[in-house]
Each structure stands twice: as C-alpha cells, then as structure tokens.
Design a protein around this motif. Sequence first.
Motif, PDB file in Angstrom:
ATOM      1  N   ALA A  70      30.851  28.527  -8.789  1.00 18.88           N
ATOM      2  CA  ALA A  70      31.848  28.870  -7.796  1.00 18.88           C
ATOM      3  C   ALA A  70      32.479  27.792  -7.177  1.00 18.88           C
ATOM      4  O   ALA A  70      33.787  28.052  -6.728  1.00 18.88           O
ATOM      5  CB  ALA A  70      30.981  29.184  -6.301  1.00 18.88           C
ATOM      6  N   ILE A  71      32.221  26.539  -7.444  1.00 21.67           N
ATOM      7  CA  ILE A  71      33.039  25.179  -7.098  1.00 21.67           C
ATOM      8  C   ILE A  71      34.244  25.377  -8.042  1.00 21.67           C
ATOM      9  O   ILE A  71      35.357  25.066  -7.624  1.00 21.67           O
ATOM     10  CB  ILE A  71      32.267  24.064  -7.075  1.00 21.67           C
ATOM     11  N   SER A  72      33.876  25.335  -9.141  1.00 22.21           N
ATOM     12  CA  SER A  72      34.934  25.313 -10.395  1.00 22.21           C
ATOM     13  C   SER A  72      35.981  26.600 -10.203  1.00 22.21           C
ATOM     14  O   SER A  72      37.273  26.393 -10.213  1.00 22.21           O
ATOM     15  CB  SER A  72      34.210  25.253 -11.833  1.00 22.21           C
ATOM     16  N   ALA A  73      35.528  27.603  -9.787  1.00 23.54           N
ATOM     17  CA  ALA A  73      36.274  28.683  -9.640  1.00 23.54           C
ATOM     18  C   ALA A  73      37.167  28.527  -8.348  1.00 23.54           C
ATOM     19  O   ALA A  73      38.630  28.679  -8.560  1.00 23.54           O
ATOM     20  CB  ALA A  73      35.786  29.940  -9.431  1.00 23.54           C
ATOM     21  N   ALA A  74      36.598  27.791  -7.298  1.00 18.18           N
ATOM     22  CA  ALA A  74      37.532  27.825  -6.305  1.00 18.18           C
ATOM     23  C   ALA A  74      38.757  26.661  -6.415  1.00 18.18           C
ATOM     24  O   ALA A  74      39.626  26.786  -6.224  1.00 18.18           O
ATOM     25  CB  ALA A  74      36.561  27.154  -5.090  1.00 18.18           C
ATOM     26  N   TRP A 284      35.831  33.850 -14.589  1.00 18.62           N
ATOM     27  CA  TRP A 284      35.204  34.835 -15.106  1.00 18.62           C
ATOM     28  C   TRP A 284      34.211  34.497 -15.896  1.00 18.62           C
ATOM     29  O   TRP A 284      33.682  35.319 -17.034  1.00 18.62           O
ATOM     30  CB  TRP A 284      36.124  35.800 -15.808  1.00 18.62           C
ATOM     31  N   ALA A 285      33.697  33.213 -16.294  1.00 14.98           N
ATOM     32  CA  ALA A 285      32.496  32.749 -16.685  1.00 14.98           C
ATOM     33  C   ALA A 285      31.312  33.473 -16.292  1.00 14.98           C
ATOM     34  O   ALA A 285      30.357  33.401 -16.879  1.00 14.98           O
ATOM     35  CB  ALA A 285      32.456  31.089 -16.627  1.00 14.98           C
ATOM     36  N   GLU A 286      31.493  33.775 -14.928  1.00 15.91           N
ATOM     37  CA  GLU A 286      30.348  34.503 -14.275  1.00 15.91           C
ATOM     38  C   GLU A 286      31.206  35.684 -13.532  1.00 15.91           C
ATOM     39  O   GLU A 286      32.315  35.226 -13.028  1.00 15.91           O
ATOM     40  CB  GLU A 286      29.686  33.669 -13.195  1.00 15.91           C
ATOM     41  N   THR A 287      30.544  36.731 -13.497  1.00 13.45           N
ATOM     42  CA  THR A 287      31.186  38.026 -12.792  1.00 13.45           C
ATOM     43  C   THR A 287      30.545  38.552 -11.616  1.00 13.45           C
ATOM     44  O   THR A 287      29.400  38.458 -11.716  1.00 13.45           O
ATOM     45  CB  THR A 287      31.781  38.948 -13.754  1.00 13.45           C
ATOM     46  N   PHE A 288      31.018  39.237 -10.741  1.00 10.86           N
ATOM     47  CA  PHE A 288      30.714  39.955  -9.684  1.00 10.86           C
ATOM     48  C   PHE A 288      31.171  41.272  -9.269  1.00 10.86           C
ATOM     49  O   PHE A 288      32.062  41.364  -9.579  1.00 10.86           O
ATOM     50  CB  PHE A 288      30.624  39.186  -8.397  1.00 10.86           C
ATOM     51  N   PRO A 289      30.314  42.324  -9.375  1.00  9.68           N
ATOM     52  CA  PRO A 289      30.646  43.797  -9.327  1.00  9.68           C
ATOM     53  C   PRO A 289      31.616  44.149  -7.891  1.00  9.68           C
ATOM     54  O   PRO A 289      31.038  43.747  -6.953  1.00  9.68           O
ATOM     55  CB  PRO A 289      29.578  44.567  -9.546  1.00  9.68           C
ATOM     56  N   ILE A 290      32.974  44.204  -8.115  1.00 10.91           N
ATOM     57  CA  ILE A 290      33.767  44.436  -6.960  1.00 10.91           C
ATOM     58  C   ILE A 290      33.479  45.807  -6.225  1.00 10.91           C
ATOM     59  O   ILE A 290      33.073  46.979  -6.970  1.00 10.91           O
ATOM     60  CB  ILE A 290      35.001  44.737  -7.444  1.00 10.91           C
ATOM     61  N   GLY A 291      33.426  45.738  -4.906  1.00 13.95           N
ATOM     62  CA  GLY A 291      32.742  46.899  -3.966  1.00 13.95           C
ATOM     63  C   GLY A 291      33.259  46.867  -2.687  1.00 13.95           C
ATOM     64  O   GLY A 291      34.534  46.338  -2.535  1.00 13.95           O
ATOM     65  N   THR A 353      37.290  35.822  -8.654  1.00 12.20           N
ATOM     66  CA  THR A 353      35.834  35.705  -8.095  1.00 12.20           C
ATOM     67  C   THR A 353      35.710  34.789  -7.034  1.00 12.20           C
ATOM     68  O   THR A 353      34.699  33.861  -7.135  1.00 12.20           O
ATOM     69  CB  THR A 353      34.899  35.416  -9.307  1.00 12.20           C
ATOM     70  N   SER A 354      36.635  34.177  -6.308  1.00 10.15           N
ATOM     71  CA  SER A 354      36.771  33.385  -5.447  1.00 10.15           C
ATOM     72  C   SER A 354      37.131  33.789  -3.911  1.00 10.15           C
ATOM     73  O   SER A 354      37.453  34.906  -3.922  1.00 10.15           O
ATOM     74  CB  SER A 354      37.819  32.223  -5.773  1.00 10.15           C
ATOM     75  N   MET A 355      36.650  32.849  -3.014  1.00 12.30           N
ATOM     76  CA  MET A 355      36.994  33.585  -1.739  1.00 12.30           C
ATOM     77  C   MET A 355      38.439  33.442  -1.405  1.00 12.30           C
ATOM     78  O   MET A 355      39.253  32.636  -2.011  1.00 12.30           O
ATOM     79  CB  MET A 355      36.032  32.611  -0.477  1.00 12.30           C
ATOM     80  N   PRO A 356      38.810  34.158  -0.215  1.00  9.80           N
ATOM     81  CA  PRO A 356      40.389  34.269   0.190  1.00  9.80           C
ATOM     82  C   PRO A 356      40.874  32.660   0.182  1.00  9.80           C
ATOM     83  O   PRO A 356      40.545  31.556   0.790  1.00  9.80           O
ATOM     84  CB  PRO A 356      40.285  34.835   1.568  1.00  9.80           C
ATOM     85  N   ASN A 357      42.289  32.532  -0.388  1.00  6.99           N
ATOM     86  CA  ASN A 357      42.887  31.267  -0.122  1.00  6.99           C
ATOM     87  C   ASN A 357      43.999  31.424   0.998  1.00  6.99           C
ATOM     88  O   ASN A 357      44.825  32.370   0.945  1.00  6.99           O
ATOM     89  CB  ASN A 357      43.544  30.993  -1.555  1.00  6.99           C
ATOM     90  N   THR A 358      44.094  30.313   1.697  1.00  6.12           N
ATOM     91  CA  THR A 358      45.316  30.148   2.615  1.00  6.12           C
ATOM     92  C   THR A 358      45.809  28.805   2.886  1.00  6.12           C
ATOM     93  O   THR A 358      45.396  27.878   2.190  1.00  6.12           O
ATOM     94  CB  THR A 358      44.770  30.749   4.102  1.00  6.12           C
ATOM     95  N   THR A 359      46.830  28.568   3.504  1.00 10.26           N
ATOM     96  CA  THR A 359      47.588  27.227   3.491  1.00 10.26           C
ATOM     97  C   THR A 359      46.536  26.261   4.278  1.00 10.26           C
ATOM     98  O   THR A 359      46.090  26.580   5.039  1.00 10.26           O
ATOM     99  CB  THR A 359      48.941  27.583   4.575  1.00 10.26           C
TER     100      THR A 359
END
Length: 419
Positions: A70-74, A284-291, A353-359
């Motif tokens: 999660a940290i790497s993806a972020a 995408w080394a780890e994935t989560f089902p989109i819902g 697979t990461s949380m929303p990004n903003t400025t």
Amino acid sequence: IPWSKNTVQRFQFYEKDEPLPLMLSLVMGLQHAFAMVGGLITPPYVVFQFSVGAAFPDVSGVDPSYSQYAISAALITSGICTIINIFQVPIPMTEGIFGRKLYIGSGVLSVMGTSFTFLPIFEIAIRQMKDDGVAPLDAYGKMLGTSMVCGLLELFLSVMPVNMIKKIFPPLVSGISVMLIGAALTGTGMKYWGGGVVCAEAGFPCAAGDVSLPYGSPELIGLGFSVLCFLVVIELFGSTFMKNCNVILALLFGYFVAGVSDYQGDSYVNNDRIEDAESITFLWAETFPIGFYGPAVFPLLIAYLVTTVETVGDLGATYEASDLDTNDPEFNETIQGGLMADSICSILASLFTSMPNTTFSQNNGVISMTKCASRRAGYACGFWLILMGILGKISGIITSIPDCVLGGMTIFLFSSVFT
C-alpha cells in the motif's frame, strides 16, 4: 555574520520555466519528495493498520506485505500524478466545445499525493462493511470503486468558467482555507514529532525502531528537535547551496542522530523494515476487487468539495511562492487544469489500487525555502517518488526513519504553509 547590517546575501530564484541542470533538479526534487513522504504513507498505513489489517492473523493484526504494498503503491501513484499535474496536458477539441482550451494539470510546481481528507471516510466505511460481513480486502475495493464515481464531481467543477469558480471560492475563502490547512498540518506534524500519528490518536506506545515509548517522550521529542535545530543552524550560518538543500540535510542529520543513538541498548532505527522489504515491486502486485458502497457516496462527495476548495487555495499559494501574478490569465488555466488533474488523478489512483490523490500544500513551503519554482524540480520529485515505490528497499529505508525525526522536519514545513 547573519545579523551584520553590512552583510547582504542574494539568492538566485529559479522561476517556473528555469532550465535547471540535471543534478540540481534531482537535489531540488528530492527535497520535495522527502517533504511528501510522511504525508503520503500515513493514509494507506493507517487504513491497512486499523481497518483492513484487522482480518489478518499476524500478532499486530496486519499482514506486513499488504501494508508495504500500500505504501509503495501510494508512492508510485503520487509520482505519476505529480508529473501529469506539472506537465499540463492540453485536451484537444475543447476550444470549440467550451469556448476555451482545457488542460489536465496545473503547469506549475504543484505536487500531488494521497489525501488526508479521505482517510477517516475510508476507515469508517471499511469498518462498517466488515461489521456487515464484507471481507476487508473486498471492502477496500468497494471504497476504491465508490471513490472513482464520486471523483466525477470535481471533474464537473473543473470545466465550469473560472470566474464562476472564483466567485464560489474567492480569495477570502481560499486564503483562509490554506491557513486552516497549514494549521491542521502543523497539528499533524506535532503528532509525528511526539512519536507518530497512529500512537497519538490510538493511545498505543510509539515505536521507533526497537524502542517503544509513550507518546511525547523526551527521547522522541529530542530526536525531532535535532532536525529542527539543524534547520535553524543552516538558515543562520549555511551557504546559499546549503540553504537550498536544507530539508535533505536536516533530515539526514536527524536520521544520523537516530542511527548512532540508542535507548537502553535498543536502536531507534528499524533495520527489519529494510531487510523485509521487497527488492522490486510495482502497481497491481496486490489487487482488490472494485465495487460500490452506497452509504459512502455522500461523505465522499463532501470530501471532494473540500479538496476542491483546498486545491484552489493551494494553487494560489503556489503562484505566490513561485513569484507569479495571480491576476495573469494563465492563472485561470492553472486553476482549471489543477482541478481536472485532481479529479482524473483520483480516478487513476483507484485504478492503481491507491487512495485518492489531490494537490499537496506543504510543498509550497519547500518552494519558499529553497527559492526554486522550476517545474524540472517537480518532474524530478515525481521520478524520485516512483523510484522509491518501485525499489522496495528504498521504501524500506524511508519507512525506517523514525516518525519523530520526520516530525521535526514537517513541523517546520507545515508552519511555513500557514505563514
């Protein structure tokens, strides 16, 4: 002597389109990356530590591989979004439809990262879904999908006429917004300085390497204070180059102090995080089902409205720090492109697979302190973030820096945002 009236130090200010040499770009970009790391890794870390992670049988309740991913993806996501935002991509055929050319990206040194605004929403919603019997990883995937849909609101706001946006968010609103962001971030910096956000809010003992101490212990405060003191020393006695690199130098000094110090024989630096980190990783080394999760829609829409106000204020502050005129017509393009980048990058972040990004606003403090507003430094920042995310060992080194050391740096930067 700094306080001598006969001594005048003149700093070169690197403007927005200044063609910085490669090495200088990398050094300047690294400072922005370091300034972002603490804020970047906290939302995914907290979500996986206290919401998603409770499903796993590890003693701490967390599967370390998921937290590390999660940290790497972020980091990777933030690097990609930062480059998109700074590059400012023109959208073809929009002039005929909207009467003006539309852009994706602000076109100034405005970086993007995982937003704190969405953290409590993700936490509460995932816990609610778990109480309803939804698997934690599925719950996280549902929040990613819901966030993508709600991100379309900011996309709609971004194509509104800039004059209308300015009426909705006048300088009084956006200026106070930036001050409040600075005040809130300063509070976050204080939590880091005392030992970490997690232990400050949850009441757990603060872990710094092999050391476990209560929040706000003098030992932790002292480590962060070493960074703050070194920043002041550089400002008073440092050369022009040292002042331009003060963030990196102070953080490395604090890391050095933590590395050579110990508490009753225990080290403040956690080498296990470096050893256990993957050598190479990627999205995408780890994935989560989109819902989709309906009850989270309204809170997420409010969060996107909040980040819209923040972005308008942040970009105004970036213009001020970059010595640019907010009355220039290009500022309207910056606002429009920045808001569209916020929306598109938040949608992309969910796909990544990461949380929303903003400025991110704290980097305005880096611009003010380093006297560098060149976009090349921003591209370098994006490069460093992507590299840190791909090379797991680098991420392991960064995550091994004690939170209190990061706090000594972030409190200085965040208070600059408020100022």
